[in-house]
Design an enzyme around this catalytic site. Structure first.
Site, PDB file in Angstrom:
ATOM      1  N   TYR A 141     -21.874  12.027  78.879  1.00  0.00           N
ATOM      2  CA  TYR A 141     -22.395  12.496  77.905  1.00  0.00           C
ATOM      3  C   TYR A 141     -21.274  13.549  77.246  1.00  0.00           C
ATOM      4  O   TYR A 141     -21.299  13.624  75.916  1.00  0.00           O
ATOM      5  CB  TYR A 141     -23.751  13.003  77.856  1.00  0.00           C
ATOM      6  CG  TYR A 141     -24.833  12.232  77.982  1.00  0.00           C
ATOM      7  CD1 TYR A 141     -24.565  10.869  78.047  1.00  0.00           C
ATOM      8  CD2 TYR A 141     -26.235  12.744  78.372  1.00  0.00           C
ATOM      9  CE1 TYR A 141     -25.699   9.865  78.410  1.00  0.00           C
ATOM     10  CE2 TYR A 141     -27.204  11.774  78.782  1.00  0.00           C
ATOM     11  CZ  TYR A 141     -26.926  10.463  78.577  1.00  0.00           C
ATOM     12  OH  TYR A 141     -28.014   9.505  78.692  1.00  0.00           O
ATOM     13  N   LYS A 190     -24.541   6.581  92.545  1.00  0.00           N
ATOM     14  CA  LYS A 190     -24.131   5.071  92.627  1.00  0.00           C
ATOM     15  C   LYS A 190     -22.820   5.098  93.201  1.00  0.00           C
ATOM     16  O   LYS A 190     -21.795   4.666  92.768  1.00  0.00           O
ATOM     17  CB  LYS A 190     -23.940   4.613  91.134  1.00  0.00           C
ATOM     18  CG  LYS A 190     -23.776   3.206  90.955  1.00  0.00           C
ATOM     19  CD  LYS A 190     -25.007   2.283  91.498  1.00  0.00           C
ATOM     20  CE  LYS A 190     -24.931   0.675  91.338  1.00  0.00           C
ATOM     21  NZ  LYS A 190     -25.735  -0.059  92.050  1.00  0.00           N
ATOM     22  N   ASP A 222     -30.392   2.302  91.075  1.00  0.00           N
ATOM     23  CA  ASP A 222     -31.112   1.234  90.868  1.00  0.00           C
ATOM     24  C   ASP A 222     -32.338   1.167  92.011  1.00  0.00           C
ATOM     25  O   ASP A 222     -33.257   0.697  91.565  1.00  0.00           O
ATOM     26  CB  ASP A 222     -30.326  -0.155  91.006  1.00  0.00           C
ATOM     27  CG  ASP A 222     -28.992   0.031  92.080  1.00  0.00           C
ATOM     28  OD1 ASP A 222     -29.051   0.988  92.774  1.00  0.00           O
ATOM     29  OD2 ASP A 222     -28.526  -1.123  92.432  1.00  0.00           O
ATOM     30  N   ASP A 246     -31.251  11.272  82.815  1.00  0.00           N
ATOM     31  CA  ASP A 246     -32.058  10.885  81.478  1.00  0.00           C
ATOM     32  C   ASP A 246     -32.998   9.708  81.570  1.00  0.00           C
ATOM     33  O   ASP A 246     -34.045   9.955  81.276  1.00  0.00           O
ATOM     34  CB  ASP A 246     -30.879  10.703  80.448  1.00  0.00           C
ATOM     35  CG  ASP A 246     -31.368  10.658  78.958  1.00  0.00           C
ATOM     36  OD1 ASP A 246     -32.530  10.834  78.647  1.00  0.00           O
ATOM     37  OD2 ASP A 246     -30.519  10.337  78.148  1.00  0.00           O
ATOM     38  N   ASP A 250     -37.650   9.810  82.274  1.00  0.00           N
ATOM     39  CA  ASP A 250     -38.309   8.885  81.286  1.00  0.00           C
ATOM     40  C   ASP A 250     -39.286   7.899  82.045  1.00  0.00           C
ATOM     41  O   ASP A 250     -40.387   7.911  81.662  1.00  0.00           O
ATOM     42  CB  ASP A 250     -37.599   8.276  80.174  1.00  0.00           C
ATOM     43  CG  ASP A 250     -37.295   9.075  79.080  1.00  0.00           C
ATOM     44  OD1 ASP A 250     -37.453  10.342  79.091  1.00  0.00           O
ATOM     45  OD2 ASP A 250     -37.155   8.791  77.850  1.00  0.00           O
TER      46      ASP A 250
END
Ligand code: NAD
Length: 382
Positions: A141, A190, A222, A246, A250
């Protein structure tokens, strides 16, 4: 030492839920004999209306000078046509940057009494209590270079970059939280594809050696995304970088059943920031029906992380549980949900439910927290 708190109610339901969080916070601080002062300031749309800017100088200054900031929410449809940098949300982004918190903490708790509000089956979420620790200032980001490419093959690119220092500091936060919980950290990356994740894994493993009593496991993002909805109860603290955090935070929200239930803390910077996860909810603002429990749980996090009042925080969390167990629900928790009618928790079957307003819910938690504290003190006195 006096605890000085800046309160930023903001827009929409922000002032409604912040009022109830403050009511409970003041009560608990009183019960613990803690000297605190509160100063209220404008942010977001409310600040644009009065001062023409979403983060007025006076607000930013007051926040920097305080021990902690308690925020409601910002935003509203009347400001949607403003350029991005002048909208209410830009005031919150600027505030977060000024406060400098790098660790975002988001708990996702499956409350037994409202298990039927979750889209996940009650037997899957039973007992789940996850704390996501998300790195907030680094990663894709923020890193440069980023941009668009024109020419014959137009494209766009971003850069994912982490320094060891950025990983180390948030890792310490995660392990310290795990020490106070169930002593397990799941670090999510990852590493089979990304160099940043390989550095992440190596650094987390090294820092983890400082906390031998905490179990560390590594998981690919994942796999974690899948496990969060199949076995949420298997997690204690999830530690992850900005982008993965992020998304996963959620997803984890599904465990709690309503956006109105979710609390957050952003810590590690100059001043810590506490806010419910939800926005200003313009569709229900002014009707007195917003769920204040996310804001109240954020106040509990403030007691834990900025006031050193772990017991006060736990008393609020127990009070929330008791009020829900007694059948009280704000509108978001009472409407018919696809899961309603499922078996749910046997202890909750047949229990009467009463729909209460935002203010009633705040008053119920305030009264319950006083009872919880009295009972605890009486128990320890004998
Ligand atoms: P939202 O979180 O405001 O609302 C999404 C849905 O959840 C709505 O149906 C709303 O009624 C419901 N909801 C939210 N909080 C609730 C509560 N406490 N009790 C009961 N129901 C609740 O998200 P949105 O609709 O996408 O955004 C509305 C405005 O809020 C926008 O201007 C957005 O930019 C802003 N926003 C601000 C923040 C923040 O201040 N941190 C976060 C997200 C969105």
């Amino acid at each position: 030492m006096k605890l000085h708190i800046t309160v930023l109610p903001g827009d929409g339901v922000g002032p409604e839920v912040t009022r109830e969080a403050l009511r409970v916070l003041r009560t608990v601080l009183d019960l613990h004999g803690c000297d605190a002062s509160f100063e209220e300031h404008l942010i977001g749309g409310a600040a644009i209306r009065q001062f023409g800017a979403p983060l007025p100088e006076a607000t930013a200054h007051a926040c920097i000078e305080s021990r902690a900031v308690l925020l409601g929410a910002v935003g509203g449809p009347e400001f949607d046509s403003l350029p991005a940098g002048q909208r209410p949300e830009s005031g919150l982004l600027a505030l977060r940057q000024a406060l400098g918190g790098y660790a975002n903490l988001r708990p996702a708790i499956a409350y037994r009494a409202i298990a039927d509000c979750s889209p996940l089956r009650p037997e899957i979420i039973k007992g789940a209590d996850v704390l996501i620790v998300r790195e907030l200032l680094g990663g894709i980001y923020f890193a440069e270079p980023r941009g668009f490419e024109s020419g014959s093959r137009p494209g766009a690119y971003n850069t994912m970059r982490y320094s060891e220092v950025e990983i180390e500091r948030v890792t310490h936060v995660a392990f310290q939280q795990a020490q106070k919980r169930h002593r397990k950290v799941t670090s999510v990356d990852k590493a089979n594809v990304l160099e940043t994740s390989q550095l992440w894994r190596k650094t987390v493993t090294r820092v983890g050696c400082d906390y031998p009593e905490v179990k560390l496991e590594h998981m690919y993002v994942d796999s974690c995304a899948m496990r969060l909805i199949t076995h949420p109860g298997s997690f204690d603290v999830i530690l992850t970088e900005n982008l993965f955090g992020d998304i996963l935070s959620d997803e984890a929200a599904a465990i709690s059943g309503s956006l109105g239930m979710l609390a957050s803390a952003t810590i590690g910077g100059k001043v810590d920031l506490y806010e419910p996860v939800h926005g200003s909810a313009p569709d229900i603002a002014g009707r007195g029906i917003a769920n204040p429990l996310g804001a109240i749980a954020s106040a509990a996090m403030l007691l834990r992380h900025s006031a050193g009042l772990e017991q006060g925080a736990r008393d609020i969390e127990d009070a929330i549980r008791e009020v829900l167990d007694a059948g009280h629900r704000t509108a978001d928790l009472s409407s018919q949900h696809p899961n309603s009618g499922r078996a749910g928790d046997p202890g909750q079957r047949g229990r009467a439910r009463r729909v209460v307003s935002t203010a009633e819910m705040g008053a119920l938690v305030e009264s319950a927290v006083a009872d919880v504290t009295d009972r605890r003190r009486a128990y320890h006195a004998v």
